[in-house]
Design a protein around this motif. Sequence first.
Motif, PDB file in Angstrom:
ATOM      1  N   GLU A 227     -17.416  32.477  21.125  1.00 58.23           N
ATOM      2  CA  GLU A 227     -17.442  33.287  19.916  1.00 58.23           C
ATOM      3  C   GLU A 227     -16.399  34.394  20.035  1.00 58.23           C
ATOM      4  O   GLU A 227     -15.829  34.621  21.100  1.00 58.23           O
ATOM      5  CB  GLU A 227     -18.844  33.869  19.729  1.00 58.23           C
ATOM      6  CG  GLU A 227     -19.924  32.801  19.609  1.00 58.23           C
ATOM      7  CD  GLU A 227     -21.324  33.386  19.640  1.00 58.23           C
ATOM      8  OE1 GLU A 227     -21.435  34.636  19.662  1.00 58.23           O
ATOM      9  OE2 GLU A 227     -22.288  32.617  19.638  1.00 58.23           O
ATOM     10  N   ASP A 228     -16.173  35.131  18.946  1.00 61.39           N
ATOM     11  CA  ASP A 228     -15.133  36.162  18.935  1.00 61.39           C
ATOM     12  C   ASP A 228     -15.371  37.236  19.986  1.00 61.39           C
ATOM     13  O   ASP A 228     -14.442  37.673  20.664  1.00 61.39           O
ATOM     14  CB  ASP A 228     -15.039  36.806  17.541  1.00 61.39           C
ATOM     15  CG  ASP A 228     -14.333  35.895  16.544  1.00 61.39           C
ATOM     16  OD1 ASP A 228     -13.692  34.923  16.985  1.00 61.39           O
ATOM     17  OD2 ASP A 228     -14.422  36.164  15.334  1.00 61.39           O
ATOM     18  N   ASP A 229     -16.647  37.684  20.135  1.00 62.53           N
ATOM     19  CA  ASP A 229     -16.894  38.733  21.121  1.00 62.53           C
ATOM     20  C   ASP A 229     -16.703  38.219  22.537  1.00 62.53           C
ATOM     21  O   ASP A 229     -16.297  38.952  23.443  1.00 62.53           O
ATOM     22  CB  ASP A 229     -18.289  39.331  20.935  1.00 62.53           C
ATOM     23  CG  ASP A 229     -19.387  38.296  21.089  1.00 62.53           C
ATOM     24  OD1 ASP A 229     -19.089  37.093  20.917  1.00 62.53           O
ATOM     25  OD2 ASP A 229     -20.541  38.676  21.378  1.00 62.53           O
ATOM     26  N   ASP A 230     -16.981  36.907  22.749  1.00 65.29           N
ATOM     27  CA  ASP A 230     -16.726  36.307  24.054  1.00 65.29           C
ATOM     28  C   ASP A 230     -15.227  36.296  24.354  1.00 65.29           C
ATOM     29  O   ASP A 230     -14.798  36.594  25.473  1.00 65.29           O
ATOM     30  CB  ASP A 230     -17.271  34.873  24.106  1.00 65.29           C
ATOM     31  CG  ASP A 230     -18.764  34.803  23.851  1.00 65.29           C
ATOM     32  OD1 ASP A 230     -19.473  35.702  24.321  1.00 65.29           O
ATOM     33  OD2 ASP A 230     -19.215  33.857  23.193  1.00 65.29           O
ATOM     34  N   MET A 231     -14.424  35.942  23.348  1.00 66.88           N
ATOM     35  CA  MET A 231     -12.972  35.885  23.526  1.00 66.88           C
ATOM     36  C   MET A 231     -12.406  37.273  23.811  1.00 66.88           C
ATOM     37  O   MET A 231     -11.538  37.440  24.672  1.00 66.88           O
ATOM     38  CB  MET A 231     -12.321  35.295  22.279  1.00 66.88           C
ATOM     39  CG  MET A 231     -12.667  33.834  22.031  1.00 66.88           C
ATOM     40  SD  MET A 231     -11.948  33.194  20.494  1.00 66.88           S
ATOM     41  CE  MET A 231     -10.206  33.197  20.896  1.00 66.88           C
ATOM     42  N   ASP A 232     -12.918  38.285  23.107  1.00 68.40           N
ATOM     43  CA  ASP A 232     -12.447  39.658  23.338  1.00 68.40           C
ATOM     44  C   ASP A 232     -12.755  40.106  24.754  1.00 68.40           C
ATOM     45  O   ASP A 232     -11.922  40.727  25.422  1.00 68.40           O
ATOM     46  CB  ASP A 232     -13.107  40.611  22.330  1.00 68.40           C
ATOM     47  CG  ASP A 232     -12.620  40.382  20.908  1.00 68.40           C
ATOM     48  OD1 ASP A 232     -11.517  39.833  20.753  1.00 68.40           O
ATOM     49  OD2 ASP A 232     -13.354  40.735  19.962  1.00 68.40           O
ATOM     50  N   CYS A 233     -13.955  39.774  25.222  1.00 67.32           N
ATOM     51  CA  CYS A 233     -14.363  40.161  26.573  1.00 67.32           C
ATOM     52  C   CYS A 233     -13.490  39.477  27.614  1.00 67.32           C
ATOM     53  O   CYS A 233     -13.026  40.101  28.570  1.00 67.32           O
ATOM     54  CB  CYS A 233     -15.835  39.818  26.784  1.00 67.32           C
ATOM     55  SG  CYS A 233     -16.469  40.234  28.418  1.00 67.32           S
TER      56      CYS A 233
END
Length: 372
Positions: A227-233
């Motif tokens: 997900e987007d927050d996973d990619m940002d992390c």
Amino acid sequence: MSMTTSTSSANQVYLFRLEALIKDGGTAVVRNIIDQKLENVPLHKVLANERSKIFTLRGNRAIRRADYELLYPATGIPKIESIDLSLALCLLQHLKCFQFNRDYIRSTLPNSTDFSPDADLCRLQIYRSQIASMQSTTAVGETEFRMRWTEIEEVLLRLNNRVQQPVYDLREIIDRSKYFPLGVADNMEREEHIVGRNTSLKRRIEMKTQRSPKDTCIFDGRPIILEDDDMDCLDKSLKWFARGGFGDIYKGEELFDIPVAVKKIKTENDKSMLDITTSEMMVSRIRYQFILPLLATCCRKGEYWFISPYCENGDLAKAIPEDINKTPNELDVRRRINIVFQLAKAIEYLHTPVKNVRDAIIHKDISSPNVD
């Protein structure tokens, strides 16, 4: 980790392995039985002849709407590879062409001395229902695990041995379900029974029990969709270390218990992107000890990420000196033989088709830079 926590985790693993045995072993065996009972008659023709019966099963909720649409797609024809175990058992038991003894359509186990194929199919369905009902408990003890494993394994082997062309790698499927170390993808699926399926990867990994790097290197081949927050992390920890054929490759540390290599691909050529993504997603379906697995994928703003375990020692090309006869190197005879053996086993696995699962896969680019 306390003894109570350790025991609870182990019991959850027992349940997960029983689910894997039913799902992987049972599905392979029952699909194969259907395929051979069809006797070269196309599946879609059989389903066309049995449409009224299947419509009745849908009305009785024995078949879900999604299953019905899978059997009668708006475009194309149904494929046996798309049928899961529950649907396959339902078709075997209710369609006249399969000649199933309807006395075995029941919720109680057959007589312990009855080893007929129909009795074993009945047992398999009951075992599947029992294992599914256990998901609410999230755990099963060692004694119960051993008892249930033996029962299910014996049923699968008997069913497989009674057909003219048995599933050739059933023993491998059974052993893999029982012995292979569980990795991130396996544990995420197991934990979803507890925390629900709407939790992000980052949160699910925060909730996991402690695992060693050795355990987390083994994945089941089903890629996680970030997900987007996973990619940002993950993006915050990335460090560039190589340039690949289609893009840059980075090393990352976040989200996974092991270092990972993140291949970022961005191309405006639709055909190139199709070729790349097809190749990578084909890898996602491969689960073999000598083939580097695809752990996760994601796409954002036209850029694709493909995530695999990071190999600390680099590839074989870097390990071979330019002047191998004059420059000392660490590739002694034993290591060379081991590399050749593992490479040969990987190629053999790819080149061997798995009936009702996949065709043979031709790599086309086996070279030292692709051997890690």
